[in-house]
Design a protein around this motif. Structure first.
Motif, short mmCIF file in Angstrom:
data_model
loop_
_atom_site.label_atom_id
_atom_site.label_comp_id
_atom_site.label_asym_id
_atom_site.label_seq_id
_atom_site.Cartn_x
_atom_site.Cartn_y
_atom_site.Cartn_z
N ASN A 1 -10.99 -0.34 -9.63
CA ASN A 1 -11.96 -0.34 -8.20
C ASN A 1 -12.74 -1.22 -7.40
OD1 ASN A 1 -13.35 1.90 -6.68
ND2 ASN A 1 -15.17 1.98 -7.81
N GLU B 1 1.30 4.31 -2.94
CA GLU B 1 0.93 5.54 -2.69
C GLU B 1 1.49 6.92 -2.98
OE1 GLU B 1 0.23 5.82 1.66
OE2 GLU B 1 -1.78 4.24 1.37
N ASP C 1 2.20 6.53 -6.42
CA ASP C 1 0.80 7.58 -7.33
C ASP C 1 1.58 8.88 -7.25
OD1 ASP C 1 -1.05 5.80 -8.14
OD2 ASP C 1 -2.15 5.77 -6.34
N LYS D 1 -6.65 -1.69 -7.06
CA LYS D 1 -7.08 -0.18 -7.07
C LYS D 1 -7.82 0.51 -8.09
CE LYS D 1 -5.49 4.34 -5.56
NZ LYS D 1 -4.00 4.76 -5.26
N ARG D 2 -6.90 0.10 -9.65
CA ARG D 2 -6.93 0.75 -10.38
C ARG D 2 -9.05 0.26 -11.00
NH1 ARG D 2 -3.94 -2.15 -14.19
NH2 ARG D 2 -1.71 -0.50 -13.22
N LYS E 1 -2.42 -2.91 -7.57
CA LYS E 1 -2.58 -2.25 -8.40
C LYS E 1 -4.12 -2.19 -9.41
CE LYS E 1 0.51 0.12 -10.95
NZ LYS E 1 1.15 0.51 -12.00
N HIS F 1 0.96 -1.28 -0.06
CA HIS F 1 0.23 -0.07 0.45
C HIS F 1 0.99 0.84 0.40
CE1 HIS F 1 -4.24 -1.54 0.05
NE2 HIS F 1 -3.38 -3.12 1.27
#
Length: 404
Positions: A177, A115, A118, A174-175, A171, A111
């Motif tokens: 959703n 972050e 990003d 997250k991408r 990733k 994580h």
């Protein structure tokens, strides 16, 4: 019913995979384990040791409840695209969590790293371009760029193979959703690419395959590194089909494919870039086997894995246009097998799946699944005529394997 996903190749299924399934169940408290498994050609650009049907049996007899095929479009790609396809399948199948092995052993560092990158995306991409220009391979440039930006202990070591895959899985979650909860455990004993046995019970798939293909394979035992079900199925496959699949079997076909093409034709093949088509033709002309060909064609920029993926796409005549059409999400769930508990899960949840569930390819028309069918046809060319027809018949007509 609570479900946990695993992303696998099982080439072949071994004791380390059993440990993975135990960890997945313990960490997730899930009732059902769903595996997304590569088909006949794998992420490192290799033909699978045995067919996807035999590897499905290995999985179902060893603790997996449902096996979905990861389509060729994603299975033979770099880690980012590989992860996109696998995560989209687990998400569409309503998976609650994903469990993967890593050198890190905790998701906090994953994580934090996501972050960090990003918030430093522009700097990271600038460093990446700089290192690629020096002629190093893309994976090496990625790790060098990351190391240049930070040495924080809180961040992930992105030079190790399982951390890299886990990073891409998270990733993708997250991408896309997705609500999938990522879980990880620390891998033990054998390293991902270990070529020799270094433990009494745990060995990498790479070292197991090397032992199986050694010149004196009769004196090398893998019994202590694989479940008895895997051992029995490997022996059954050899007895039934006469071979275990490896690149040398396909070398005459690959050589013919390369030598019948002019450079412009090869440039249309996926991943053939930067003038390597000329090097491929020159090396194929002079080589007598796949190993010799790889030794002649490899460069500092092109890793063996990338070269093998190029060879896979040449062998299957897979064009750039076919592979670049969709690298984000799968468009179907192809069911290869299930247990009684897996069938119960499917009956309860399939009406909520966000992608069509495919049991037989003969009843489903889709541009991406045609790549799977083509790959299966080429994969069968390592076999005798009767065995080839049998394997192809399975591709079109085989219902999902059921283990009660």
């Amino acid at each position: 019913m609570k479900s946990v996903g695993v992303i696998v190749e099982y080439n072949p299924f071994h004791n380390g995979h059993s440990y993975h399934l135990e960890a997945a169940r313990a960490l997730s408290k899930a009732d059902v384990v769903i595996a997304v498994m590569s088909g006949d050609f794998l992420q490192r650009g290799e033909p699978a040791l045995v067919s996807k049907w035999y590897r499905t049996k290995m999985a179902l007899l060893s603790g997996v409840d449902i096996v979905f095929e990861l389509p060729y479009l994603f299975a033979t790609q770099k880690a980012e695209v590989f992860a996109n396809g696998a995560i989209s399948i687990l998400d569409a199948a309503g998976c609650d969590s994903l469990c993967f092995g890593s050198e890190s052993g905790n998701t906090h560092s994953f994580h934090k790293t996501i972050e960090f990158l990003d918030s430093h995306q522009e700097s990271y991409e600038e460093e990446l371009r700089k290192y690629i220009k020096t002629g190093v391979s893309y994976p090496k440039a990625l790790s060098m760029s990351f190391e240049h930006l930070t040495h924080s202990e809180e961040l992930l070591n992105l030079t190790t193979p399982n951390n890299i895959l886990g990073f891409q899985y998270m990733k993708s979650i997250k991408r896309q959703n997705s609500s999938i909860l990522p879980l990880t455990f620390k891998r033990k004993n054998a390293e991902y690419h270990d070529e020799s046995f270094s433990s009494e019970t745990i060995a990498s798939a790479t070292s197991i395959r090397k032992a199986l293909f050694s010149d004196d394979c009769s004196s090398v035992s893998i019994d202590q590194y694989v479940p008895s079900t895997t051992n029995n199925l490997l022996k059954e496959y050899i007895h039934h089909y006469g071979i275990l699949h490896q690149w040398e079997i396909y070398w005459p076909y690959l050589q013919f494919r390369i030598l019948q093409c002019d450079p412009m034709e090869l440039k249309d093949i996926y991943e053939v870039e930067e003038g390597i088509e000329n090097r491929l033709i020159a090396a194929a002309t002079e080589s007598n086997c796949f190993h010799e060909f790889m030794e002649k064609v490899k460069t500092k920029r092109y890793t063996r894995t990338r070269l093998q993926r190029i060879c896979t796409h040449i062998l299957t005549n897979t064009k750039k246009a076919e592979m670049q059409q969709n690298q984000e999400k799968a468009t179907y769930l192809r069911l290869l097998g299930m247990t009684k508990k897996g069938k119960e899960y499917l009956n309860k949840t399939k009406h909520h799946f966000s992608l069509p569930l495919v049991s037989k390819v003969s009843s489903f028309k889709n541009a991406e699944i045609r790549l799977d069918i083509k790959a299966a046809r080429i994969y069968s060319y390592g076999l005798t005529i009767n065995s080839k027809h049998e394997l192809l018949h399975q591709e079109y007509r085989q219902p999902p394997i059921y283990i009660d």
